[in-house]
Design an enzyme around this catalytic site. Structure first.
Site, PDB file in Angstrom:
ATOM      1  N   THR A 212       0.819  -1.203   0.000  1.00  0.00           N
ATOM      2  CA  THR A 212       0.000   0.000   0.000  1.00  0.00           C
ATOM      3  C   THR A 212       0.857   1.258   0.000  1.00  0.00           C
ATOM      4  O   THR A 212       0.339   2.357   0.153  1.00  0.00           O
ATOM      5  CB  THR A 212      -0.938   0.035   1.215  1.00  0.00           C
ATOM      6  N   GLU A 430     -16.757 -22.619 -17.347  1.00  0.00           N
ATOM      7  CA  GLU A 430     -16.719 -21.152 -17.299  1.00  0.00           C
ATOM      8  C   GLU A 430     -18.072 -20.553 -17.654  1.00  0.00           C
ATOM      9  O   GLU A 430     -18.518 -19.591 -17.031  1.00  0.00           O
ATOM     10  CB  GLU A 430     -15.626 -20.605 -18.233  1.00  0.00           C
TER      11      GLU A 430
END
Ligand code: ADP
Ligand code: ZN
Length: 607
Positions: A212, A430
């Site tokens: 971060t 999928e």
């Protein structure tokens, strides 16, 4: 062993070493070297000398004040002799007669200075160096066995980091910047604070998940305040040998205080700052290092201008002693970026690369929900690499989108060849995910489906992208998510009536979410608002411990199982009811291998 004893032993050891060295050098200079030189020159009588001259054996004579040295050649080898000086006026004539080279040596005054340097000082220096080496190694070894006698000096020199960053380089993180402004202001004009009598915080803890930008932020603070930046990682302190880490801390602070005002950054402080006494296996070295750090922090005046920034993603494990006032009493949170933050990070990093056409920041950032700043930076880099690979000189939105998949799912694996049957199974799997998502209301739209294998091991995947950033998840959202995750396996069941290993990742994710619904979010009918789990590690995920009896745990498992079973059931139902749509989309996917969400929606639309 206490400290006094330690020092005593150390001194005794050093003293005896040097005593030995002196003795050795003395012997060397007074006995050994003269003996060695002497042996080559043999003593002889004056009579021998005269006889040899007569016989014509002598090649060279050197007459000194008190002795005569001469050289004889016998069987091609040279021998050196000496004898006492006699008051013999005839000798010169004799030598002349036999044609022997001779000379009188003018005794040179020995160069006392050079002599002393060569025979005493140089050896002493050499032995001192050897001794130091020896001792520091010994310290390490003895230390490791738990005795810890003194400590060798860590030789590492800490240099201020040259790579300058400013707040410009840190995108988003406005709250963090704001709380760090004060420190910058202090470093810029300490007078203002001193006049009032205010003390600047000595230590600031930057807390947040990996990537971060904590390191980046610390660097930017130093850059903004225009002070030197020292950085070290906590793990560098923890060494094999007890006492070395503490010595390093001392060194670091020594050198930092010479550069004051400055910023010292300690990454991963949790590696040294873990709670003491909490575990049975105490780590002596870490404890000593931590104690040294605390001592150093207490030791220097807060107005001296050394400010310590430390980063961690595990604030919960830090020793409370570290967090006391006067130490790391300030916390600055660095959170994972939200949509706006990701857009800004993308912009910051795209400034450094050449781009082409309109970059759809919003679209790209929406696809990276949950990514850290470091991942976004990585995506930009991957995109640039991709542009180079395909022979272009600028990055496009397409590059970015494709590199998101690379970063998240791994590289495309070009040489994995699926058999037609496997390809069909993967395609149906999928499409199963995608179709369940499409049939739900409120589920994130499908953006892309692909059955090109990835290096991460995924044989295909379905990408869903939320249209907006979401901060809350409703119970319905959660259940629908689990249903979508079940969609892949459900399709295998419905179409082929057999199941494959391809659903492993789906199962893991679905179970995790279902368990969280029960134990963390209070979303089960049975337990309601009851908290059943504490998370001990909020930033790294995982490490949560159940806080209930074993009977309750059994009930939790039952609840989790029920949620998943229900979801699987409804996924199967959705697919059975829409079998024709599924077939159409799967055929299209098998043909194309990668299809967009739009193409998928078209394929399942009934005429
Ligand atoms: P951490 O120390 O928190 O693990 P880093 O500071 O090492 O993270 O971040 C790694 C990289 O990620 C940085 O060098 C930078 O390129 C990028 N990055 C992370 N956060 C941001 C941000 N807010 N703005 C710009 N770049 C960022
Ligand atoms: Zn799947």
């Amino acid at each position: 062993m206490n400290k006094d004893d330690k020092n005593k032993t150390k001194m005794e050891r050093t003293a005896s070493y040097y005593l030995l060295v002196f003795l050795f050098i003395f012997l060397l200079n007074w006995f050994i070297i003269p003996k060695m030189l002497q042996n080559q020159v043999q003593l002889s009588t004056y009579k021998d000398f005269l006889e040899n001259v007569e016989a014509g054996n002598v090649k060279f004579v050197e007459i000194q004040d008190e002795e005569i040295r001469y050289q004889i050649e016998k069987d091609g080898r040279n021998y050196f002799y000496k004898t006492g000086f006699m008051d013999d006026p005839e000798i010169i004539n004799k030598l002349m007669e036999k044609n022997v080279e001779f000379t009188k040596i003018i005794p040179e005054k020995p160069n006392l200075f050079l002599g002393i340097i060569l025979s005493y000082i140089l050896p002493i220096i050499i032995f001192t160096m050897i001794g130091r080496r020896l001792f520091s190694r010994m310290d390490g070894r003895i230390g490791a066995s738990g005795l810890n006698i003194g400590s060798g000096k860590a030789a590492k020199i800490y240099e201020p980091d040259k790579d300058k960053k400013t707040f410009e380089d840190v995108a988003g993180q406005e709250e963090a910047k704001e709380s760090l402004m004060e420190i910058i202001d202090y470093l810029n004009n300490p007078k203002k604070y001193e006049e009032i009598g205010a003390q600047c915080p000595k230590g600031v803890l930057l807390v947040g998940p990996p990537g971060t930008g904590k390191t980046l932020m610390a660097k930017a603070v130093a850059g903004e305040a225009e002070v030197p930046f020292f950085s070290i990682s906590g793990s560098e302190f923890v060494e094999m040998f007890v006492g070395r880490g503490a010595a390093k801390v001392r060194d670091l602070f020594d050198q930092a205080s010479k550069h004051a005002p400055c910023i010292v950054f300690i990454d991963e402080i949790d590696t040294i700052g873990k709670k003491r006494d909490s575990s049975f296996t105490s780590n002596d070295e870490r404890e000593q290092t931590l104690n040294q750090l605390l001592t150093e922090m207490d030791g220097f005046e807060s107005n001296k201008g050394v400010i310590i920034l430390a980063a961690t993603n595990r604030p919960d494990v830090l020793d409370p002693a570290l967090l006391r006032p006067g130490r790391f009493d300030r916390h600055v949170n660095m959170e994972l970026p939200d949509l706006k933050g990701r857009i800004e990070i993308l912009k910051v990093h795209l400034r450094k690369v050449k781009t082409e056409g309109e970059i759809d920041y919003n679209f790209v950032s929406r696809m990276t929900a949950g990514a850290s700043g470091a991942q976004v930076a990585n995506i930009v880099n991957e995109a640039a690499l991709r542009a180079v690979r395909t022979g272009r000189s600028a990055v496009t939105t397409d590059d970015l989108v494709e590199s998101i998949e690379t970063v998240i799912a791994g590289q495309q694996k070009k040489n994995t060849v699926l058999s037609p049957k496997e390809k069909e199974v993967v395609a149906y799997h999928e499409i199963g995910h995608a179709l369940v998502a499409a049939m739900q209301t409120g589920s994130a739209p499908v953006e892309k489906i692909t059955i090109i294998p990835r290096t991460s091991g995924a044989l295909g995947y379905t990408m869903q992208v939320e249209p907006d950033e979401k901060f809350l998840m409703t119970k319905t959202d959660a259940i629908q998510k689990i249903e979508v995750l079940c969609g892949g396996r459900a399709a295998e069941e419905v179409v082929f009536d057999c199941i494959t290993t391809g659903a492993a990742n789906d199962i893991e994710k679905a179970t995790k979410l279902a368990r969280e619904m029960v134990t963390k979010y209070g979303m089960s009918d049975k337990f309601g608002m009851m908290s059943l789990e504490t998370s001990s590690n909020q930033y790294l995920g995982g490490d949560s411990s159940v806080t209930c009896s074993s009977e309750t745990r059994k009930l939790i498992d039952e609840e989790v199982l029920k949620i998943i079973k229900d979801a699987q059931e409804s996924a199967r139902n959705i697919l059975t009811e829409n079998r024709d749509k599924m077939d159409r989309a799967a055929r299209f996917l098998i043909e194309k291998e990668t299809i967009t969400g739009k193409e998928f929606m078209e394929a399942i639309r009934d005429e």
